[in-house]
Design an enzyme around this catalytic site. Structure first.
Site, PDB file in Angstrom:
ATOM      1  N   ALA A  85      -2.430   1.606   2.450  1.00 11.27           N
ATOM      2  CA  ALA A  85      -1.772   0.319   2.225  1.00 11.27           C
ATOM      3  C   ALA A  85      -0.645   0.407   1.206  1.00 11.27           C
ATOM      4  CB  ALA A  85      -2.800  -0.710   1.761  1.00 11.27           C
ATOM      5  N   ALA A 114      -0.780  -7.850  -6.948  1.00  7.44           N
ATOM      6  CA  ALA A 114      -1.469  -7.181  -5.853  1.00  7.44           C
ATOM      7  C   ALA A 114      -2.388  -8.226  -5.232  1.00  7.44           C
ATOM      8  CB  ALA A 114      -2.284  -6.005  -6.379  1.00  7.44           C
ATOM      9  N   ALA A 165      -0.249  -7.313  -0.775  1.00 10.27           N
ATOM     10  CA  ALA A 165       0.554  -6.412  -1.584  1.00 10.27           C
ATOM     11  C   ALA A 165      -0.400  -5.442  -2.263  1.00 10.27           C
ATOM     12  CB  ALA A 165       1.327  -7.211  -2.623  1.00 10.27           C
ATOM     13  N   THR A 166       0.096  -4.241  -2.510  1.00  8.40           N
ATOM     14  CA  THR A 166      -0.859  -3.257  -3.002  1.00  8.40           C
ATOM     15  C   THR A 166      -0.649  -2.759  -4.417  1.00  8.40           C
ATOM     16  OG1 THR A 166       0.319  -1.759  -1.579  1.00  8.40           O
ATOM     17  CG2 THR A 166      -1.811  -2.532  -0.824  1.00  8.40           C
ATOM     18  N   THR A 167      -0.023  -1.612  -4.592  1.00  5.79           N
ATOM     19  CA  THR A 167      -0.213  -0.954  -5.896  1.00  5.79           C
ATOM     20  C   THR A 167       0.876  -1.286  -6.923  1.00  5.79           C
ATOM     21  OG1 THR A 167      -1.200   0.825  -4.650  1.00  5.79           O
ATOM     22  CG2 THR A 167      -0.725   1.264  -6.961  1.00  5.79           C
TER      23      THR A 167
END
Lengths: 301, 312
Positions: free
Chosen positions: B264, B135, B75-77
């Site tokens: 991403a 994240a 998971a990113t931002t």
């Protein structure tokens, strides 16, 4: 070597049951009753912090009478049981039935094997998606489980108060009506003048069917005051219009002839002692036998 | 009958094990660690075969172990933005009660170069007055959030009162510390925690490092691979005295910038109608912004940029 005295199992169990009953009967009663949008719990409890009613899980509530340290321990065990089960499987897999069974095992085992039975009586209630799905389980000191419908009273004078609730209760009461019934019943002492219980002296919580996840909600003093007074006005209006709503008349009848009996202060004192008995540790031992009303009001086993 | 059927700690048949009835702390995590440590997140990974059990691709592991970076989707931002009267310059905040905090997360999960999910949720309510975003390794992160939510709820039920906001933040740090062995093997989780401080009457933000360090952030913060760009955007867009709607706009625009430059991070998906998850926490509690509202904000931002016509 000394030979132990022989005590028959019947006598042993009876003594333990009497002991537990006496302990429970000293405490103030808890009323649990279903209303149109959920399940309400009410008890007279001046403490703001030592609860007799609490949340176990999303849709499951807990109410107890008896010795505070004993039912608090059971409450914590119930929260742990529910949280662990929900974490292991899914939140929807935590049910009142499972919890009631777990409690029944604890109570039953302690009743048989320990030197002293638990002086507690519990209600585990789960609010369902519809009123038909509501579940109310009552557990007594010996592990007996009863599946109740609509309403339960436990604690001192449970049978007598239970009868009064049964007379006044009907399905689909509004919350205000249900609470007014509960408070009236809680305030009717076994042998005399009904007392008025102030909202500040009450502990009231509800499981609300419509709330999305955690259905449990405590009612604040303010909202409780509003509910009790508003509905009192409405009810009396309704009674005038449609005749006896089922609550007022049966309650008034037994109370009336007893008014001539002993003066109020004498009756209030034991009740007050009983109310504070729960949280206080110094209240152990057999104590004085419960007043006549509680004897007949002792939980059936 | 898992967990209560008279297991190793049970005294009799069919009753709750003693651990349930033992007086103890108000922490579910401690109860779990004592009673059923195998059910802690990642217990199987750290207690089991170890890194050698996984044939790691050389160079793919982030840590010293043999995990592949695409073993778990990432998971990113996540961004968080405070709003309301808040702190006057340099000092402790005045209690205004009108403030709060907005947390937003994009919806993309990646597994190496692949998009693993376009509609992942990375922002969750921690309890009624706080939000947590994750994240990093998605599987572990979601498990961590689930356990964290339970931890706060468990405390609340046992104690009958809420933890303080700092208490909640510190609790998350402890849990994160427990994940350190896995973080060392590449399964890193970095949460962002934000909530409404009921005592101070303002929104506050806490960030973490994988070792469980907990740091309070002021005004705004972001974590995850796109956070570099999001933080730059927030630095320019944030101003004191923002209202809730303004803070939502700042958060969404920051995510837009992150998606612009970080592969991403997913941008607003107008074809599938997937928009960032945006949550607001105020004195009234946690509330998730309806998707339509977020869509309107995202479309307004897109329209402004279209008008500007910049290629950069």
């Amino acid at each position: 070597m000394n030979m132990p005295f022989y005590v028959s199992p019947e006598q042993l169990m009876k003594d333990r049951a009497d002991f537990a009953r006496k302990g429970i009967a000293r405490g103030r009663s808890v009323v649990v009753l279903a209303y149109d949008a959920g399940i309400a719990f009410a008890t007279e409890n001046p403490s703001r912090a030592l609860h007799k009613i609490s949340e176990i899980y999303d849709r499951i509530g807990f109410a107890a009478v008896g010795k505070y340290n004993e039912f608090e321990n059971l409450r914590v065990a119930g929260v742990r049981y529910a949280d662990l089960r929900g974490y292991t499987y899914d939140r929807s897999d935590v049910t009142a039935r499972g919890l009631a069974n777990a409690y029944a095992q604890i109570l039953g085992t302690v009743f048989i094997t320990e030197s002293k039975p638990l002086e507690v009586e519990l209600v585990v209630a789960e609010v369902g998606r519809t009123a038909e799905d509501d579940q109310i389980y009552r557990l007594t000191y010996d592990g007996t489980v009863a599946d109740e419908h609509g309403h339960v009273v436990m604690g001192g004078q449970a049978e007598q108060l239970g009868r009064k609730v049964g007379e006044g209760w009907r399905p689909d009461m509004s919350l205000g009506e249900a609470l007014r019934l509960a408070v009236t019943v809680l305030g009717s002492s076994e042998n005399g003048t009904p007392r008025t219980i102030e909202p500040g002296q009450l502990e009231v919580a509800v499981l609300e069917r419509s709330r999305p996840r955690r259905a449990f909600r405590r009612l604040t003093k303010q909202s409780l005051t509003e509910l009790l007074t508003e509905e009192a006005a409405e009810d009396s209006g309704a009674d005038d219009a449609e005749g006896p709503g089922g609550t007022a008349v049966p309650r008034a009848v037994p109370a009336a002839p007893e008014k001539d009996e002993p003066a109020a202060p004498e009756k209030d004192d034991p009740a007050d002692q009983a109310g504070t008995a729960d949280p206080e540790p110094g209240d152990e031992g057999p104590g004085k036998p419960p007043p006549s009303g509680t004897q007949e009001g002792a939980p059936q086993d | 009958m898992d967990g209560f059927g008279g297991g190793p700690h049970g005294r009799g048949q069919g009753r709750l094990p003693d651990a349930f009835l033992r007086p103890g702390s108000s922490s579910f995590l401690e109860f779990l660690a004592e009673h059923a440590p195998d059910r802690l997140p990642g217990a199987a990974v750290t207690a089991g075969a170890g890194p050698s059990g996984y044939p790691g691709a050389p160079g793919a592991a982030a840590g010293q172990g043999g995990y592949r970076s695409d073993l778990s989707p990432h998971a990113t931002t996540i961004v968080a933005v405070t709003f309301g009267a808040g702190r006057p310059e340099g000092g402790r905040g005045t209690v205004s009660g009108s403030g709060g905090v907005v947390m937003a997360g994009d919806r993309r999960a990646t597994s190496g170069p692949m998009i693993a999910s376009r509609s992942m949720e990375k922002v969750y309510p921690a309890d009624d007055y706080s939000a947590v975003g994750i994240a990093g390794a998605a599987g572990i992160g979601i498990e961590l959030v689930k356990l964290y939510q339970l931890e706060l709820e468990h405390y609340e039920k046992i104690e009958g009162s809420l933890l303080s906001l700092e208490g909640k933040a510190n609790r998350l740090a402890t849990m994160l510390r427990g994940n350190l062995p896995m973080a060392m093997q590449g399964l890193t989780v970095v949460p962002l925690f934000a909530g409404y401080d009921l005592e101070r009457g303002e929104g506050r933000i806490f960030s973490y490092d994988p070792t469980g360090g907990c740091y309070e952030e002021y005004e705004h913060h972001g974590v995850g691979s796109g956070s570099l760009f999001a933080r730059g955007a927030m630095k320019k867009l944030w101003r004191p005295g923002l209202d809730a709607a303004g803070a939502v706009a700042v958060a969404v625009e920051a995510l837009y910038d992150a998606a612009d430059d970080d592969s991403a991070t997913g941008g607003p998906d107008t074809v599938r109608r997937i928009f960032p998850v945006v949550a607001t926490v105020t004195a009234d509690g946690y509330s998730r912004q309806p998707d339509d509202d977020v869509a309107a904000v995202a479309e307004r931002i897109a329209a402004e940029r279209r008008e500007r016509g910049s290629l950069a």
